[in-house]
Motif scaffolding. Structure first.
Motif, mmCIF file in Angstrom:
data_model
loop_
_atom_site.group_PDB
_atom_site.id
_atom_site.type_symbol
_atom_site.label_atom_id
_atom_site.label_comp_id
_atom_site.label_asym_id
_atom_site.label_seq_id
_atom_site.Cartn_x
_atom_site.Cartn_y
_atom_site.Cartn_z
ATOM 1 N N GLN A 1 0.806 -1.211 0.000
ATOM 2 C CA GLN A 1 0.000 0.000 0.000
ATOM 3 C C GLN A 1 0.841 1.264 0.000
ATOM 4 O OE1 GLN A 1 -0.503 -2.520 2.183
ATOM 5 N NE2 GLN A 1 -2.632 -3.203 2.052
ATOM 6 N N ASP A 2 1.908 1.319 0.810
ATOM 7 C CA ASP A 2 2.671 2.574 0.862
ATOM 8 C C ASP A 2 3.458 2.788 -0.428
ATOM 9 O OD1 ASP A 2 4.315 0.411 1.764
ATOM 10 O OD2 ASP A 2 5.710 1.821 2.711
ATOM 11 N N ASP A 3 3.942 1.701 -1.038
ATOM 12 C CA ASP A 3 4.537 1.831 -2.377
ATOM 13 C C ASP A 3 3.510 2.380 -3.367
ATOM 14 O OD1 ASP A 3 5.530 -0.793 -1.004
ATOM 15 O OD2 ASP A 3 7.136 -0.363 -2.424
ATOM 16 N N ALA A 4 2.282 1.866 -3.270
ATOM 17 C CA ALA A 4 1.230 2.281 -4.212
ATOM 18 C C ALA A 4 0.989 3.783 -4.120
ATOM 19 C CB ALA A 4 -0.067 1.510 -3.913
ATOM 20 N N GLY B 1 8.975 -8.737 -2.510
ATOM 21 C CA GLY B 1 9.214 -8.149 -1.194
ATOM 22 C C GLY B 1 7.992 -8.312 -0.317
ATOM 23 N N ASN B 2 7.192 -7.281 -0.255
ATOM 24 C CA ASN B 2 5.994 -7.346 0.592
ATOM 25 C C ASN B 2 5.146 -8.565 0.268
ATOM 26 O OD1 ASN B 2 6.338 -4.965 2.143
ATOM 27 N ND2 ASN B 2 5.672 -3.729 0.392
ATOM 28 N N VAL B 3 5.041 -8.861 -1.022
ATOM 29 C CA VAL B 3 4.351 -10.059 -1.527
ATOM 30 C C VAL B 3 5.189 -10.580 -2.696
ATOM 31 C CG1 VAL B 3 1.978 -9.510 -0.762
ATOM 32 C CG2 VAL B 3 2.829 -8.546 -2.906
ATOM 33 N N VAL C 1 1.376 -7.440 7.170
ATOM 34 C CA VAL C 1 1.152 -5.986 7.121
ATOM 35 C C VAL C 1 0.192 -5.636 5.978
ATOM 36 C CG1 VAL C 1 2.212 -3.701 6.832
ATOM 37 C CG2 VAL C 1 3.480 -5.536 7.996
ATOM 38 N N HIS C 2 0.476 -6.175 4.803
ATOM 39 C CA HIS C 2 -0.167 -5.674 3.582
ATOM 40 C C HIS C 2 -1.357 -6.500 3.099
ATOM 41 C CE1 HIS C 2 3.179 -2.831 3.011
ATOM 42 N NE2 HIS C 2 3.918 -3.803 3.522
ATOM 43 N N GLY C 3 -1.618 -7.643 3.765
ATOM 44 C CA GLY C 3 -2.684 -8.524 3.305
ATOM 45 C C GLY C 3 -2.197 -9.454 2.215
ATOM 46 N N PRO D 1 14.459 3.264 -5.091
ATOM 47 C CA PRO D 1 14.081 1.936 -4.585
ATOM 48 C C PRO D 1 13.165 2.058 -3.362
ATOM 49 C CG PRO D 1 16.482 2.153 -4.867
ATOM 50 C CD PRO D 1 15.890 3.525 -4.889
ATOM 51 N N LEU D 2 12.052 1.338 -3.430
ATOM 52 C CA LEU D 2 11.064 1.354 -2.340
ATOM 53 C C LEU D 2 10.884 -0.030 -1.732
ATOM 54 C CD1 LEU D 2 8.250 3.445 -4.159
ATOM 55 C CD2 LEU D 2 10.207 4.305 -2.856
ATOM 56 N N GLY D 3 11.712 -0.972 -2.129
ATOM 57 C CA GLY D 3 11.593 -2.342 -1.638
ATOM 58 C C GLY D 3 12.982 -2.927 -1.427
ATOM 59 N N GLY E 1 14.754 -1.645 14.405
ATOM 60 C CA GLY E 1 14.189 -2.314 13.237
ATOM 61 C C GLY E 1 12.693 -2.519 13.351
ATOM 62 N N ASN E 2 12.084 -2.912 12.229
ATOM 63 C CA ASN E 2 10.656 -3.288 12.261
ATOM 64 C C ASN E 2 10.432 -4.742 11.838
ATOM 65 O OD1 ASN E 2 11.056 -3.120 9.510
ATOM 66 N ND2 ASN E 2 9.437 -1.614 9.131
ATOM 67 N N THR E 3 11.545 -5.461 11.594
ATOM 68 C CA THR E 3 11.433 -6.874 11.214
ATOM 69 C C THR E 3 12.210 -7.748 12.193
ATOM 70 O OG1 THR E 3 11.175 -6.181 8.928
ATOM 71 C CG2 THR E 3 11.703 -8.491 9.290
ATOM 72 N N ALA F 1 16.773 -4.663 12.362
ATOM 73 C CA ALA F 1 16.697 -4.585 10.895
ATOM 74 C C ALA F 1 15.317 -4.158 10.405
ATOM 75 C CB ALA F 1 17.065 -5.937 10.266
ATOM 76 N N GLU F 2 15.355 -3.270 9.448
ATOM 77 C CA GLU F 2 14.138 -2.820 8.741
ATOM 78 C C GLU F 2 13.851 -3.795 7.595
ATOM 79 O OE1 GLU F 2 12.168 -1.169 5.387
ATOM 80 O OE2 GLU F 2 14.336 -1.470 5.460
ATOM 81 N N PHE F 3 12.601 -3.912 7.195
ATOM 82 C CA PHE F 3 12.161 -4.946 6.245
ATOM 83 C C PHE F 3 12.953 -4.932 4.931
ATOM 84 C CE2 PHE F 3 9.445 -6.425 2.762
ATOM 85 C CZ PHE F 3 9.158 -7.716 3.184
ATOM 86 N N ASN F 4 13.022 -3.800 4.245
ATOM 87 C CA ASN F 4 13.629 -3.787 2.903
ATOM 88 C C ASN F 4 15.084 -4.246 2.930
ATOM 89 O OD1 ASN F 4 11.284 -2.842 1.765
ATOM 90 N ND2 ASN F 4 11.916 -0.693 1.768
ATOM 91 N N ILE F 5 15.805 -3.881 3.981
ATOM 92 C CA ILE F 5 17.208 -4.272 4.080
ATOM 93 C C ILE F 5 17.304 -5.723 4.543
ATOM 94 C CG2 ILE F 5 19.462 -3.701 5.065
ATOM 95 C CD1 ILE F 5 18.292 -1.464 3.310
ATOM 96 N N LEU G 1 3.889 6.243 6.983
ATOM 97 C CA LEU G 1 3.725 6.221 5.521
ATOM 98 C C LEU G 1 5.118 6.241 4.885
ATOM 99 C CD1 LEU G 1 1.697 5.987 3.347
ATOM 100 C CD2 LEU G 1 1.280 8.439 3.460
ATOM 101 N N HIS G 2 5.775 5.054 4.895
ATOM 102 C CA HIS G 2 7.202 4.972 4.555
ATOM 103 C C HIS G 2 7.542 5.469 3.142
ATOM 104 C CE1 HIS G 2 7.671 2.311 8.068
ATOM 105 N NE2 HIS G 2 6.706 1.554 7.600
ATOM 106 N N ASP G 3 7.089 4.721 2.127
ATOM 107 C CA ASP G 3 7.651 4.906 0.786
ATOM 108 C C ASP G 3 7.338 6.260 0.129
ATOM 109 O OD1 ASP G 3 8.813 2.419 1.004
ATOM 110 O OD2 ASP G 3 7.205 1.375 -0.048
ATOM 111 N N PRO G 4 6.163 6.851 0.379
ATOM 112 C CA PRO G 4 5.932 8.175 -0.226
ATOM 113 C C PRO G 4 6.930 9.238 0.239
ATOM 114 C CG PRO G 4 3.854 7.183 0.413
ATOM 115 C CD PRO G 4 4.940 6.317 0.993
HETATM 116 C C1 BDR Z 1 9.181 -0.893 4.105
HETATM 117 O O1 BDR Z 1 8.788 -2.264 4.107
HETATM 118 C C2 BDR Z 1 7.601 -2.442 3.382
HETATM 119 O O2 BDR Z 1 6.690 -3.210 4.105
HETATM 120 C C3 BDR Z 1 7.075 -1.075 3.053
HETATM 121 O O3 BDR Z 1 6.494 -1.060 1.767
HETATM 122 C C4 BDR Z 1 8.303 -0.192 3.105
HETATM 123 O O4 BDR Z 1 8.969 -0.129 1.867
HETATM 124 C C5 BDR Z 1 9.082 -0.362 5.519
HETATM 125 O O5 BDR Z 1 9.891 -1.102 6.386
#
Ligand code: BDR
Ligand code: CA
Length: 314
Positions: free
Chosen positions: A14-17, A40-42, A83-85, A126-128, A161-163, A167-171, A242-245
């Motif tokens: 969703q936030d990428d969208a 990534g997310n899916v 997170v994203h369904g 890059p958003l993912g 981190g959030n994962t 660590a954050e998810f994308n990394i 609202l990360h990616d925007p």
């Molecule tokens: C990042 O991870 C994804 O879930 C989001 O789209 C964002 O890019 C935030 O950690």
């Protein structure tokens, strides 16, 4: 003003969208040369369909969508349906796209666009996970020196981190790819959790999207209402970040953000901290200062920009 040419590399989400919509709604400043998708997310098949849905929602089907890597450089893909369904874009009913994915692989498209443009002109967004970008840098070693800049969402230092705790998810999904990118030598700007956790979607922002009275406004309201429930419940935040925007908003209005040029390295070895972005905020080492690390945002200015731009499409 000539619009700035960009490539959005993304895993909607969703936030990428919303980031894609913001970029497509800003043609005077940004020329979206391509949208390249990554797992990534899916999984990749869904991120690609989701990107196509966004170009159709924005009425911008001339922007090509290329499918890219379906998993990280090493190991198995980690996804974030929690997170994203299941679809990656749960929360809004969007028709299946009729636009076809562009022919060719996203990595080849990135290399071709960057190397055929005048040097120093293309910005990668890059958003993912950074799998496509690292693969492109590896395939065409001249590419790093030809880029204008890489402006990415990923990492976190002061926020953790959030994962995993660090660590954050994308990394975390592809630390080896992130390591390649952060060592590549191109100018890098990072929008990490340290700033995105200040760009919280509050009820008054959701109301503003709904009040647009357009298909885009309705879709964004539905997507973000679904998306933010996870972070609010998990972290006790007032709203979902609202990360990616933030990446696209930074390109449009850098004066909304503040950060500092620092050294950033990626941990790829330690089982405890794999995927951590290690930031030398205080200049403790003599290593290269390879990235501008953003920490602050004018959140109301950010949402004003977003609502204002989305009002113009759909
Ligand atoms: C990042 O991870 C994804 O879930 C989001 O789209 C964002 O890019 C935030 O950690
Ligand atoms: Ca993303």
């Amino acid at each position: 003003m000539t619009p700035r040419p960009i490539i959005i590399d993304t895993d909607p989400g969703q936030d990428d969208a919303v980031a894609i919509l913001l970029a497509l709604a800003s043609p005077e400043e940004l020329e979206v040369r391509a949208i390249t998708t990554v797992a990534g997310n899916v999984p990749l098949a869904l991120t690609t369909v989701n990107a196509l849905k966004m170009v159709e929602l924005a009425g911008r089907t001339e922007v090509p969508v290329y499918a890219g890597c379906d998993g990280p450089l090493h190991g198995a893909l980690i996804t974030a349906e929690y997170v994203h369904g299941r679809s990656g874009l749960d929360g809004a009913t969007l028709p299946e796209p009729v636009t076809a994915v562009a022919a060719g692989h996203a990595v080849d498209a990135i290399v071709e666009i960057v190397t055929s443009a005048p040097p120093g002109t293309i910005t990668l967004c890059p958003l993912g996970p950074l799998t496509n970008v690292a693969t492109a840098l590896d395939r065409e070693p001249r590419m790093a020196a030809m880029l204008r800049e890489i402006v990415l969402m990923g990492g976190g230092f002061f926020e953790g981190g959030n994962t995993t705790p660090t660590a954050e998810f994308n990394i975390y999904v592809d630390p080896e790819a992130a390591d390649v990118v952060f060592r590549c030598g191109a100018p890098i700007t990072v929008l990490p959790l340290d700033v995105t956790h200040r760009a919280l979607i509050l009820p008054r922002h959701l109301e503003r999207f709904a009040a647009l009275g357009t298909r885009v406004g309705e879709a964004v309201h539905g997507l973000l209402t679904f998306y933010e429930r996870y972070d609010v419940a998990k972290y006790g935040m007032a709203g979902g970040p609202l990360h990616d925007p933030c990446v696209i908003a930074y390109l449009l209005k850098p004066e909304l953000f503040r950060g500092k040029l620092v050294g950033v390295e990626i941990e790829t070895e330690s089982p405890l901290t794999r995927g951590m972005t290690v930031v030398d905020w205080w200049g403790m080492t003599s290593g290269p200062r390879n990235a501008t690390w953003i920490r602050e945002v004018d959140a109301e200015g950010f949402f004003d920009l977003l609502v204002g731009r989305l009002a113009a499409i759909g």
